[in-house]
Write an enzyme that holds these catalytic residues in place. Structure first.
Site, PDB file in Angstrom:
ATOM      1  N   GLY A  94      10.670  -5.775  19.313  1.00 51.34           N
ATOM      2  CA  GLY A  94      11.272  -4.260  19.913  1.00 51.34           C
ATOM      3  C   GLY A  94      10.833  -3.705  20.588  1.00 51.34           C
ATOM      4  O   GLY A  94      10.828  -1.874  20.052  1.00 51.34           O
ATOM      5  N   GLN A  95       9.079  -4.312  20.741  1.00 54.99           N
ATOM      6  CA  GLN A  95       8.316  -2.790  20.876  1.00 54.99           C
ATOM      7  C   GLN A  95       9.073  -2.304  22.752  1.00 54.99           C
ATOM      8  O   GLN A  95       8.806  -3.041  23.777  1.00 54.99           O
ATOM      9  CB  GLN A  95       7.115  -3.195  21.392  1.00 54.99           C
ATOM     10  CG  GLN A  95       5.736  -2.495  21.686  1.00 54.99           C
ATOM     11  CD  GLN A  95       4.360  -2.614  21.735  1.00 54.99           C
ATOM     12  OE1 GLN A  95       3.946  -3.725  22.093  1.00 54.99           O
ATOM     13  NE2 GLN A  95       3.548  -2.112  21.641  1.00 54.99           N
ATOM     14  N   HIS A 101       2.273   1.439  17.589  1.00 55.40           N
ATOM     15  CA  HIS A 101       2.873   2.269  16.544  1.00 55.40           C
ATOM     16  C   HIS A 101       2.875   1.095  15.306  1.00 55.40           C
ATOM     17  O   HIS A 101       3.231   0.672  15.652  1.00 55.40           O
ATOM     18  CB  HIS A 101       3.611   3.434  17.226  1.00 55.40           C
ATOM     19  CG  HIS A 101       4.388   2.879  18.306  1.00 55.40           C
ATOM     20  ND1 HIS A 101       4.187   1.995  19.640  1.00 55.40           N
ATOM     21  CD2 HIS A 101       5.290   2.924  17.795  1.00 55.40           C
ATOM     22  CE1 HIS A 101       5.550   1.305  19.626  1.00 55.40           C
ATOM     23  NE2 HIS A 101       6.321   2.026  18.602  1.00 55.40           N
ATOM     24  N   HIS A 103       5.553   2.739  12.886  1.00 51.28           N
ATOM     25  CA  HIS A 103       7.215   3.706  12.395  1.00 51.28           C
ATOM     26  C   HIS A 103       6.456   3.068  10.290  1.00 51.28           C
ATOM     27  O   HIS A 103       6.756   3.113   9.943  1.00 51.28           O
ATOM     28  CB  HIS A 103       7.932   3.184  12.636  1.00 51.28           C
ATOM     29  CG  HIS A 103       8.713   2.400  14.011  1.00 51.28           C
ATOM     30  ND1 HIS A 103       9.556   3.379  14.531  1.00 51.28           N
ATOM     31  CD2 HIS A 103       7.902   1.641  14.629  1.00 51.28           C
ATOM     32  CE1 HIS A 103       9.357   2.484  16.020  1.00 51.28           C
ATOM     33  NE2 HIS A 103       8.963   2.161  15.750  1.00 51.28           N
TER      34      HIS A 103
HETATM   35  P1  5GP Z   1       9.282   0.581  19.858  1.00 53.01           P
HETATM   36  O1  5GP Z   1      10.692   0.646  19.899  1.00 53.01           O
HETATM   37  O2  5GP Z   1       8.326   0.854  20.994  1.00 53.01           O
HETATM   38  O3  5GP Z   1       8.795   0.690  18.000  1.00 53.01           O
HETATM   39  O4  5GP Z   1       9.548   2.910  19.138  1.00 53.01           O
HETATM   40  C1  5GP Z   1       9.203   3.817  20.828  1.00 53.01           C
HETATM   41  C2  5GP Z   1       9.811   4.934  19.981  1.00 53.01           C
HETATM   42  O5  5GP Z   1       9.160   5.650  20.440  1.00 53.01           O
HETATM   43  C3  5GP Z   1      10.868   5.283  19.468  1.00 53.01           C
HETATM   44  O6  5GP Z   1      11.942   5.119  18.620  1.00 53.01           O
HETATM   45  C4  5GP Z   1      11.319   6.286  20.508  1.00 53.01           C
HETATM   46  O7  5GP Z   1      12.362   7.214  19.833  1.00 53.01           O
HETATM   47  C5  5GP Z   1       9.637   6.945  20.259  1.00 53.01           C
HETATM   48  N1  5GP Z   1       9.100   7.755  21.645  1.00 53.01           N
HETATM   49  C6  5GP Z   1       9.399   7.568  22.654  1.00 53.01           C
HETATM   50  N2  5GP Z   1       9.178   8.044  23.596  1.00 53.01           N
HETATM   51  C7  5GP Z   1       8.678   9.140  23.052  1.00 53.01           C
HETATM   52  C8  5GP Z   1       7.648  10.455  23.053  1.00 53.01           C
HETATM   53  O8  5GP Z   1       7.911  11.016  24.435  1.00 53.01           O
HETATM   54  N3  5GP Z   1       7.321  10.921  22.045  1.00 53.01           N
HETATM   55  C9  5GP Z   1       7.750  10.647  20.896  1.00 53.01           C
HETATM   56  N4  5GP Z   1       7.495  11.843  19.843  1.00 53.01           N
HETATM   57  N5  5GP Z   1       8.641  10.113  20.172  1.00 53.01           N
HETATM   58  C10 5GP Z   1       8.489   8.959  21.409  1.00 53.01           C
END
Ligand code: 5GP
Ligand code: ZN
Length: 114
Positions: A94-95, A101, A103
């Site tokens: 789900g990345q 990163h 969470h």
């Molecule tokens: P993933 O699904 O890759 O683990 O999570 C990516 C996270 O990054 C999501 O929760 C999304 O809301 C956050 N996100 C994506 N783009 C940006 C951005 O430009 N700024 C911030 N602050 N968060 C972001």
């Protein structure tokens, strides 16, 4: 990838793109998620462009990212209620953003993540 120009999280780490910073040091930057899934939703990223947990064996760095995420939850007052720290890796994980990163989400009762 030229992280400094192509990667949104590299741009946040360098200050080129805006984000609401929570903490930072020489190895990492923590900032508020743009689409928070709880009253607290912070992302903790390495300054270095690493795509995902599949692309690093740097245990001190991985430990520092997770420990910082937990410290952020505790500092925000969620030690007793609880919180969740997790890292999605790759498509099935789900990345969505291909810069490692971690969470940290807190402030509501979270369901089964899978
Ligand atoms: P993933 O699904 O890759 O683990 O999570 C990516 C996270 O990054 C999501 O929760 C999304 O809301 C956050 N996100 C994506 N783009 C940006 C951005 O430009 N700024 C911030 N602050 N968060 C972001
Ligand atoms: Zn990056």
């Amino acid at each position: 990838m030229n992280g400094a120009t192509e990667c949104i999280f590299c741009r946040i780490a360098s200050g080129e793109a805006r984000a609401e910073l929570v903490t930072e040091d020489d190895r990492l930057v923590a900032f508020k998620d743009a689409h928070p899934r709880g009253p607290l939703h912070v992302l903790v990223i390495p300054r270095e462009h690493i795509t995902s947990l599949a692309d690093t064996e740097d245990e001190p760095l991985i430990g520092h990212l997770f420990a910082t995420a937990a410290r952020i939850a505790k500092a925000a007052g969620y030690a007793e209620r609880g919180f969740r720290v997790f890292a999605n890796s790759g498509a099935d994980g789900g990345q969505l953003v291909p810069h490692l990163h971690v969470h940290v989400v807190a402030g509501r009762r979270l369901g089964d993540p899978a």
